[in-house]
Scaffold this motif. Sequence first.
Motif, PDB file in Angstrom:
ATOM      1  N   GLY A 114       0.771  -1.229   0.000  1.00  0.00           N
ATOM      2  CA  GLY A 114       0.000   0.000   0.000  1.00  0.00           C
ATOM      3  C   GLY A 114       0.808   1.288   0.000  1.00  0.00           C
ATOM      4  O   GLY A 114       0.243   2.370   0.105  1.00  0.00           O
ATOM      5  N   PHE A 115       2.123   1.188  -0.110  1.00  0.00           N
ATOM      6  CA  PHE A 115       2.957   2.387  -0.204  1.00  0.00           C
ATOM      7  C   PHE A 115       3.001   2.806  -1.672  1.00  0.00           C
ATOM      8  O   PHE A 115       3.788   2.299  -2.458  1.00  0.00           O
ATOM      9  CB  PHE A 115       4.383   2.099   0.293  1.00  0.00           C
ATOM     10  N   GLU A 116       2.125   3.740  -2.036  1.00  0.00           N
ATOM     11  CA  GLU A 116       1.994   4.129  -3.441  1.00  0.00           C
ATOM     12  C   GLU A 116       3.181   4.947  -3.936  1.00  0.00           C
ATOM     13  O   GLU A 116       3.456   4.985  -5.130  1.00  0.00           O
ATOM     14  CB  GLU A 116       0.702   4.915  -3.634  1.00  0.00           C
ATOM     15  N   GLN A 117       3.885   5.611  -3.028  1.00  0.00           N
ATOM     16  CA  GLN A 117       4.997   6.472  -3.411  1.00  0.00           C
ATOM     17  C   GLN A 117       6.340   5.844  -3.020  1.00  0.00           C
ATOM     18  O   GLN A 117       7.149   6.469  -2.344  1.00  0.00           O
ATOM     19  CB  GLN A 117       4.858   7.844  -2.750  1.00  0.00           C
ATOM     20  N   ALA A 118       6.580   4.624  -3.448  1.00  0.00           N
ATOM     21  CA  ALA A 118       7.852   3.952  -3.197  1.00  0.00           C
ATOM     22  C   ALA A 118       8.727   4.119  -4.435  1.00  0.00           C
ATOM     23  O   ALA A 118       8.327   3.769  -5.540  1.00  0.00           O
ATOM     24  CB  ALA A 118       7.629   2.472  -2.898  1.00  0.00           C
ATOM     25  N   PHE A 119       9.925   4.658  -4.247  1.00  0.00           N
ATOM     26  CA  PHE A 119      10.835   4.941  -5.355  1.00  0.00           C
ATOM     27  C   PHE A 119      12.171   4.248  -5.125  1.00  0.00           C
ATOM     28  O   PHE A 119      12.732   4.317  -4.033  1.00  0.00           O
ATOM     29  CB  PHE A 119      11.075   6.444  -5.489  1.00  0.00           C
ATOM     30  N   ASN A 120      12.668   3.596  -6.162  1.00  0.00           N
ATOM     31  CA  ASN A 120      13.968   2.952  -6.112  1.00  0.00           C
ATOM     32  C   ASN A 120      15.041   3.983  -6.422  1.00  0.00           C
ATOM     33  O   ASN A 120      14.945   4.714  -7.404  1.00  0.00           O
ATOM     34  CB  ASN A 120      14.023   1.810  -7.138  1.00  0.00           C
ATOM     35  N   LEU A 121      16.083   4.055  -5.592  1.00  0.00           N
ATOM     36  CA  LEU A 121      17.206   4.941  -5.870  1.00  0.00           C
ATOM     37  C   LEU A 121      18.053   4.275  -6.946  1.00  0.00           C
ATOM     38  O   LEU A 121      18.752   3.304  -6.683  1.00  0.00           O
ATOM     39  CB  LEU A 121      18.035   5.201  -4.614  1.00  0.00           C
ATOM     40  N   ARG A 122      17.946   4.792  -8.159  1.00  0.00           N
ATOM     41  CA  ARG A 122      18.646   4.214  -9.315  1.00  0.00           C
ATOM     42  C   ARG A 122      20.159   4.276  -9.086  1.00  0.00           C
ATOM     43  O   ARG A 122      20.716   5.336  -8.876  1.00  0.00           O
ATOM     44  CB  ARG A 122      18.266   4.983 -10.583  1.00  0.00           C
ATOM     45  N   GLY A 123      20.806   3.127  -9.082  1.00  0.00           N
ATOM     46  CA  GLY A 123      22.250   3.057  -8.861  1.00  0.00           C
ATOM     47  C   GLY A 123      22.635   2.899  -7.406  1.00  0.00           C
ATOM     48  O   GLY A 123      23.805   2.703  -7.087  1.00  0.00           O
ATOM     49  N   GLY A 124      21.678   3.004  -6.517  1.00  0.00           N
ATOM     50  CA  GLY A 124      21.908   2.778  -5.095  1.00  0.00           C
ATOM     51  C   GLY A 124      22.870   3.774  -4.461  1.00  0.00           C
ATOM     52  O   GLY A 124      23.099   4.875  -4.966  1.00  0.00           O
ATOM     53  N   ILE A 125      23.452   3.358  -3.335  1.00  0.00           N
ATOM     54  CA  ILE A 125      24.359   4.219  -2.594  1.00  0.00           C
ATOM     55  C   ILE A 125      25.626   4.505  -3.401  1.00  0.00           C
ATOM     56  O   ILE A 125      26.257   5.551  -3.237  1.00  0.00           O
ATOM     57  CB  ILE A 125      24.689   3.608  -1.200  1.00  0.00           C
ATOM     58  N   LEU A 126      25.965   3.602  -4.323  1.00  0.00           N
ATOM     59  CA  LEU A 126      27.138   3.840  -5.181  1.00  0.00           C
ATOM     60  C   LEU A 126      26.902   5.056  -6.073  1.00  0.00           C
ATOM     61  O   LEU A 126      27.793   5.901  -6.241  1.00  0.00           O
ATOM     62  CB  LEU A 126      27.446   2.612  -6.028  1.00  0.00           C
ATOM     63  N   ALA A 127      25.711   5.181  -6.639  1.00  0.00           N
ATOM     64  CA  ALA A 127      25.389   6.342  -7.469  1.00  0.00           C
ATOM     65  C   ALA A 127      25.318   7.597  -6.610  1.00  0.00           C
ATOM     66  O   ALA A 127      25.734   8.678  -7.043  1.00  0.00           O
ATOM     67  CB  ALA A 127      24.064   6.125  -8.202  1.00  0.00           C
ATOM     68  N   TRP A 128      24.810   7.465  -5.390  1.00  0.00           N
ATOM     69  CA  TRP A 128      24.730   8.595  -4.470  1.00  0.00           C
ATOM     70  C   TRP A 128      26.138   9.141  -4.200  1.00  0.00           C
ATOM     71  O   TRP A 128      26.378  10.343  -4.254  1.00  0.00           O
ATOM     72  CB  TRP A 128      24.063   8.143  -3.179  1.00  0.00           C
TER      73      TRP A 128
END
Length: 139
Positions: A114-128
């Motif tokens: 039911g979490f409609e606003q779930a977003f995957n961080l593209r590239g993860g912590i490495l991209a961050w």
Amino acid sequence: MQQLIEFSTNHLILVLALLAVGGLLVHNLLQGNKGAVDPTGATVMINHQDAVVLDVRPAADFHKGHIINAINIPMNGFANQLGSLEKHKDQPVIVSCRSGAQSAGACQTLRKAGFEQAFNLRGGILAWQSANLPITRKK
């Protein structure tokens, strides 16, 4: 045209495999980045939409460095710990892992819960980290 029909009937398995791969590629193009955000977009969501950052890496990796104010719920047992996130159900949730693969699965689990606003961080912590964005360490 006759040769194409003859080839298709003689190599039915190859033709079906080609159609399946083509269908998957089209599906990926249409749905692949839906629900994903890059590090820059994530910072905008954190700063302007009060997004919650959820890190699904193991606790040891989380303690080595994570996004500031991130909540750590490791993937092993993730589904059993969703109750602790109920208070954030109406907020955007940015899910991160090392490279973005495990967090994609966590996003699917969150959306089913039911979490409609779930977003995957593209590239993860490495991209961050590659974007030179700040991380903090647990002591």
